[in-house]
Each structure stands twice: as C-alpha cells, then as structure tokens.
Design a protein around this motif. Structure first.
Motif, PDB file in Angstrom:
ATOM      1  N   MET A   1      12.917 -17.476 108.352  1.00 28.41           N
ATOM      2  CA  MET A   1      13.578 -16.167 108.406  1.00 28.41           C
ATOM      3  C   MET A   1      12.533 -15.078 108.287  1.00 28.41           C
ATOM      4  N   HIS A   2      12.674 -14.039 109.094  1.00 26.33           N
ATOM      5  CA  HIS A   2      11.852 -12.853 108.854  1.00 26.33           C
ATOM      6  C   HIS A   2      12.665 -11.594 109.109  1.00 26.33           C
ATOM      7  N   ALA A   3      12.146 -10.505 108.631  1.00 27.66           N
ATOM      8  CA  ALA A   3      12.872  -9.235 108.639  1.00 27.66           C
ATOM      9  C   ALA A   3      12.829  -8.569 110.000  1.00 27.66           C
ATOM     10  N   GLY A   4      13.818  -7.711 110.220  1.00 31.97           N
ATOM     11  CA  GLY A   4      13.754  -6.724 111.276  1.00 31.97           C
ATOM     12  C   GLY A   4      13.166  -5.444 110.719  1.00 31.97           C
ATOM     13  N   SER A   5      12.759  -4.538 111.602  1.00 31.62           N
ATOM     14  CA  SER A   5      12.079  -3.334 111.127  1.00 31.62           C
ATOM     15  C   SER A   5      12.716  -2.063 111.673  1.00 31.62           C
ATOM     16  N   LEU A   6      12.585  -1.021 110.909  1.00 34.20           N
ATOM     17  CA  LEU A   6      13.082   0.301 111.260  1.00 34.20           C
ATOM     18  C   LEU A   6      12.065   1.328 110.801  1.00 34.20           C
ATOM     19  N   MET A   7      11.727   2.262 111.664  1.00 31.21           N
ATOM     20  CA  MET A   7      10.879   3.390 111.298  1.00 31.21           C
ATOM     21  C   MET A   7      11.763   4.630 111.190  1.00 31.21           C
ATOM     22  N   PHE A   8      11.500   5.453 110.181  1.00 32.79           N
ATOM     23  CA  PHE A   8      12.349   6.623 109.976  1.00 32.79           C
ATOM     24  C   PHE A   8      11.527   7.812 109.477  1.00 32.79           C
ATOM     25  N   THR A   9      12.115   8.992 109.655  1.00 33.12           N
ATOM     26  CA  THR A   9      11.549  10.241 109.132  1.00 33.12           C
ATOM     27  C   THR A   9      12.603  10.931 108.274  1.00 33.12           C
ATOM     28  N   ILE A  10      12.175  11.475 107.151  1.00 35.08           N
ATOM     29  CA  ILE A  10      13.036  12.280 106.281  1.00 35.08           C
ATOM     30  C   ILE A  10      12.407  13.666 106.151  1.00 35.08           C
ATOM     31  N   GLU A  11      13.195  14.680 106.364  1.00 35.37           N
ATOM     32  CA  GLU A  11      12.741  16.060 106.166  1.00 35.37           C
ATOM     33  C   GLU A  11      13.558  16.700 105.044  1.00 35.37           C
ATOM     34  N   LEU A  12      12.855  17.191 104.038  1.00 32.92           N
ATOM     35  CA  LEU A  12      13.467  17.862 102.892  1.00 32.92           C
ATOM     36  C   LEU A  12      13.167  19.359 102.973  1.00 32.92           C
ATOM     37  N   THR A  13      14.208  20.173 102.916  1.00 32.84           N
ATOM     38  CA  THR A  13      14.038  21.623 102.980  1.00 32.84           C
ATOM     39  C   THR A  13      14.556  22.246 101.688  1.00 32.84           C
ATOM     40  N   GLY A  14      13.666  22.987 101.010  1.00 35.44           N
ATOM     41  CA  GLY A  14      14.029  23.647  99.764  1.00 35.44           C
ATOM     42  C   GLY A  14      14.101  25.153  99.935  1.00 35.44           C
ATOM     43  N   ASP A  15      13.732  25.879  98.898  1.00 39.00           N
ATOM     44  CA  ASP A  15      13.804  27.343  98.899  1.00 39.00           C
ATOM     45  C   ASP A  15      12.616  27.852  98.100  1.00 39.00           C
ATOM     46  N   THR A  16      11.704  28.555  98.768  1.00 39.28           N
ATOM     47  CA  THR A  16      10.447  28.923  98.122  1.00 39.28           C
ATOM     48  C   THR A  16      10.580  30.160  97.226  1.00 39.28           C
ATOM     49  N   ARG A  17       9.709  30.185  96.221  1.00 38.17           N
ATOM     50  CA  ARG A  17       9.471  31.363  95.379  1.00 38.17           C
ATOM     51  C   ARG A  17       8.002  31.328  94.968  1.00 38.17           C
ATOM     52  N   HIS A  18       7.512  32.477  94.505  1.00 34.56           N
ATOM     53  CA  HIS A  18       6.192  32.498  93.892  1.00 34.56           C
ATOM     54  C   HIS A  18       6.263  31.683  92.610  1.00 34.56           C
ATOM     55  N   LEU A  19       5.116  31.096  92.221  1.00 32.53           N
ATOM     56  CA  LEU A  19       5.123  30.247  91.021  1.00 32.53           C
ATOM     57  C   LEU A  19       5.610  30.990  89.782  1.00 32.53           C
ATOM     58  N   SER A  20       5.493  32.304  89.796  1.00 31.88           N
ATOM     59  CA  SER A  20       5.967  33.082  88.648  1.00 31.88           C
ATOM     60  C   SER A  20       7.478  33.005  88.499  1.00 31.88           C
ATOM     61  N   LYS A  21       8.179  32.692  89.599  1.00 33.21           N
ATOM     62  CA  LYS A  21       9.637  32.552  89.578  1.00 33.21           C
ATOM     63  C   LYS A  21      10.036  31.137  89.999  1.00 33.21           C
ATOM     64  N   ARG A  22       9.211  30.175  89.611  1.00 34.06           N
ATOM     65  CA  ARG A  22       9.422  28.789  90.026  1.00 34.06           C
ATOM     66  C   ARG A  22      10.810  28.271  89.646  1.00 34.06           C
TER      67      ARG A  22
END
Length: 408
Positions: A180-201
């Motif tokens: 037995m051997h595995a099948g394979s899948l390639m994937f991409t994940i994109e994470l989108t956040g919300d930026t601030r200056h580090l002073s308002k992290r």
C-alpha cells in the motif's frame, strides 16, 4: 535446473555490467538521452527474443515494451519501471555517469531510482531464457518515461493496451514488499488579516501569528475516512513553504507593521479509500476553526493540481494476493527469512506508477525493488548484494506466476 539451482547461476558480471551501461545513459526527463535509453532497452529486449515496441508518449518521448509470449495456460506477469532520473546535485564524490562498481556498491544518478530495478527484471528474464526455460504465461517488460511527471509513460502504455494478470513495480523499497502507498495532493493556503502599526498591534489581525498556530496542526493531522489503522499510517500533512508580509505582493520593506498576508504551500498524503475531496474538506474544517479563533481572519484553500500532470493516486493490494505471496516466497528462498510486507514507511509515502496499473488498469501488483537507503542523495548507490538478490527474487516470482513448461 530447478529454481534453487537457477538462482545460483545468475551471471553476476553481466548483471552489473548491464546496470552500469544503463547508468551511463544520461536519461534526464524529456531529453534525447532518455529517448536513446528507451531505444537501447528495446534493442536489448529484441536480442533476448522478445517482441518489442517503442511506444509514443506525449512530449515526443518513448516507452520501450517487450513481451516474451508463453505457450499458454499460465498467468501473465508485467514488470514496470521508469527510465527518467532526477538531476545530479552538488556533493558527488564519484562520476554520476560512470556506473562505478566497488566491492560493496554500484554508484550513479538514477541507479536507485530506479535503474537497478529496471536491470534486475531484465536480468531475471535473461537468466531464464539462457537456461532454456519455457513459460506458460507471458512476461512483459515495460520501461516507461515520465514517472517524474506523474506517470505519463505508464498511462500511455495502459491506453495502448498493455495489460497482464499481475505486475511488479520495481521502485526502490530495499527489497521489502510494499502492499500500500499513499496518494498525494498539493495545496495552497492564503491567510488574510488586518494590518496595524506595531504600536497598535492589539487591534490587528496578525496573519503570521495565525500561520504559526496552523502549521503544526497541519503537520500533525490525519484525514477522515481511513478504512483501518494501517491506512491511517500513510496519512500525513506537511507545509513546505511559508511567506508572510504585507499585501498579496508580500512587501517585505515595512517590518514595523503587522503582516496581513501569508501564503503557505503544502502537500498531503492519503490512503486508498480516502479522496482528494475528503482531504480538502478536512483542511477547510481546520481553517474554519482557525478563523473562529482569530476574528477577522480570512482563509482560502486551493487545490494545486497541475492540469497537464496526472495525479499520483493511492495504491493497495491484499497481502494474500498471489503476486505478493510469490514475492514473499522468493525472498524466503533467497534470504531464508520472512520478507517485511505491508504498509512500510518511508516508501509508503512515495508515489509510484503502481497506482496507475491498479487504479486505471485494474491489475493486482506489488511494489518491490532494490535500492532506497541511498536514494536521491549525492553518491546515489545500491548494494550489489541487494541488486543480485532482487534478480533472484524476480526470477522465482516469474517461475511461480507464469509456470514453466514441463520438459517432454
């Protein structure tokens, strides 16, 4: 000669010389050298008396196929191996193209993946032919291209009608019987956040923080629908690349700001009975939970299937199959012990053309070949004793499956 006598009459010098000549062909994927090696293999099979064919493969490539027709009444056995190799990397201390032989090893690019296996089944059949053994069942030798592009050569052979009752795929398993051997899948994940200056992290949605939490979860996960604990053994997720910065263009010149975008690229391995759709659903469920823990985070998941490259599917055969038992008995005759058999890692995480023979041609088979320990590394090599034992085991498997014609 009986089988035990035959395995002691392997022509060691010929076997090593033949393998060295294969190594000396620079058969990188989709090159003139690959075509020349296919032609060489066809010519060598013709000299043995096999019916030979050079099959066209998309991309102006060639498979070499040979058939030794049996007298009838026996099962047919197909051997499968690819001729294309990975490229030479840095760090080699021997000539990758020489086919150097010392007292313990034979060296060269592709010798483990997988010219030693290719040569072993040629030499096994040659030994039988030279000994005058006639068989009831057909033996088919397939030397394909494009395994490194998803198995396009084997798929071309299947589409052109190549079939047998059983097969042995000679990918490197260190002679172990992989069922037995595995099948394979390639994937991409994109994470989108919300930026601030580090002073308002505290007001930001930090995509990198979310990614740091996500990566070990994916790397440790298994997938739903595994039929047994054995099947679950070859479930694995892995993140291989990570890039986080500002915006989809991933601007890196402003580190005082909280990163609002991360792109992860990964791969998954899944067992027979599980599906690409099921794996993606499990990944999506993980992302949904991540977004709940990070309010404001958005997560997108993409299947990276390459349109012109076949998917490497999972493979499975019953350990009770006739071909598995034939290889097991061959090992025991040659080595005097029980052959390791089953879901053996790391080979069970690799893709092979066995999956196409199983999934698309409906054939029973096994993955068992020489090499593996020193595969895909500088000074790639195979132990000479292992290579010659593989010749012997293949010879015995041919005799058991195809059945010799009784002398009059």
């Amino acid at each position: 000669m009986n089988p035990e006598q035959l395995i002691h009459h392997i022509d060691r010098d010929f076997c090593l010389s033949f393998l060295a000549k294969m190594v000396q062909h620079k058969s990188y994927s989709a090159t003139d050298g690959e075509r020349e090696l296919a032609k060489y293999m066809a010519a060598q099979m013709a000299q043995l008396g096999l019916e030979t064919e050079l099959q066209n493969v998309p991309g102006d490539r060639l498979n070499a196929i040979g058939r030794l027709a049996g007298s009838g009444g026996g099962k047919s056995l197909l051997f499968n191996g690819h001729l294309d190799t990975n490229p030479v990397t840095e760090g080699w201390t021997v000539d990758p193209w020489e086919g150097k032989i010392d007292e313990q090893f034979i060296y060269g690019i592709g010798v483990s993946n997988m010219k030693a296996g290719d040569a072993a089944y040629f030499c096994a059949l040659k030994t039988l032919i030279d000994a005058g053994v006639k068989l009831k069942g057909d033996v088919i030798l397939t030397y394909v291209v494009g395994e490194l592009q998803g198995g396009i050569g084997t798929l071309a052979a299947i589409e052109q009608g190549v079939r047998a009752d059983y097969f042995i795929n000679a990918e490197p398993t260190d002679l172990q019987a992989l069922t037995m051997h595995a099948g394979s899948l390639m994937f991409t994940i994109e994470l989108t956040g919300d930026t601030r200056h580090l002073s308002k992290r505290e007001e930001a949605v930090d995509a990198i923080s979310a990614a740091v939490e996500l990566i070990p979860q994916i790397n440790g996960m298994t997938f739903s629908g595994a039929k047994t604990a054995e099947h679950r053994k070859i479930n694995r997720g892995h993140i291989g690349t990570v890039h986080g910065a500002l915006g989809r263009d991933l601007e890196e010149w402003r580190p005082p700001q909280v990163a609002d975008f991360v792109r992860l690229k990964g791969s998954a391995r899944f067992a027979p009975g599980q599906t690409v759709e099921g794996v993606l659903a499990d990944l999506q469920a993980l992302l949904n939970t991540l977004c709940q823990r990070h309010p404001g985070l958005k997560a997108e998941l993409y299947d990276d299937g390459i349109r012109d490259k076949p998917t490497m599917l999972p493979f499975e055969v019953s350990p009770e199959s006739a071909i598995v038992k034939a290889v097991n008995r061959g090992w025991k005759t040659v080595r005097g012990t029980e052959q390791p058999t089953g879901v053996i890692t790391p080979p069970a995480f690799f893709g092979t053309d066995a999956a196409h023979l199983y999934q698309h041609a409906g054939m029973e088979g096994i993955v068992c070949g020489p090499g593996g320990k020193y595969n895909t590394m500088p000074d790639e090599r195979v132990e000479i004793s292992e290579f010659l034992d593989m010749v012997r085991i293949y010879l015995l498997a041919i005799l058991e499956i195809c059945q010799p014609v009784e002398a009059a």
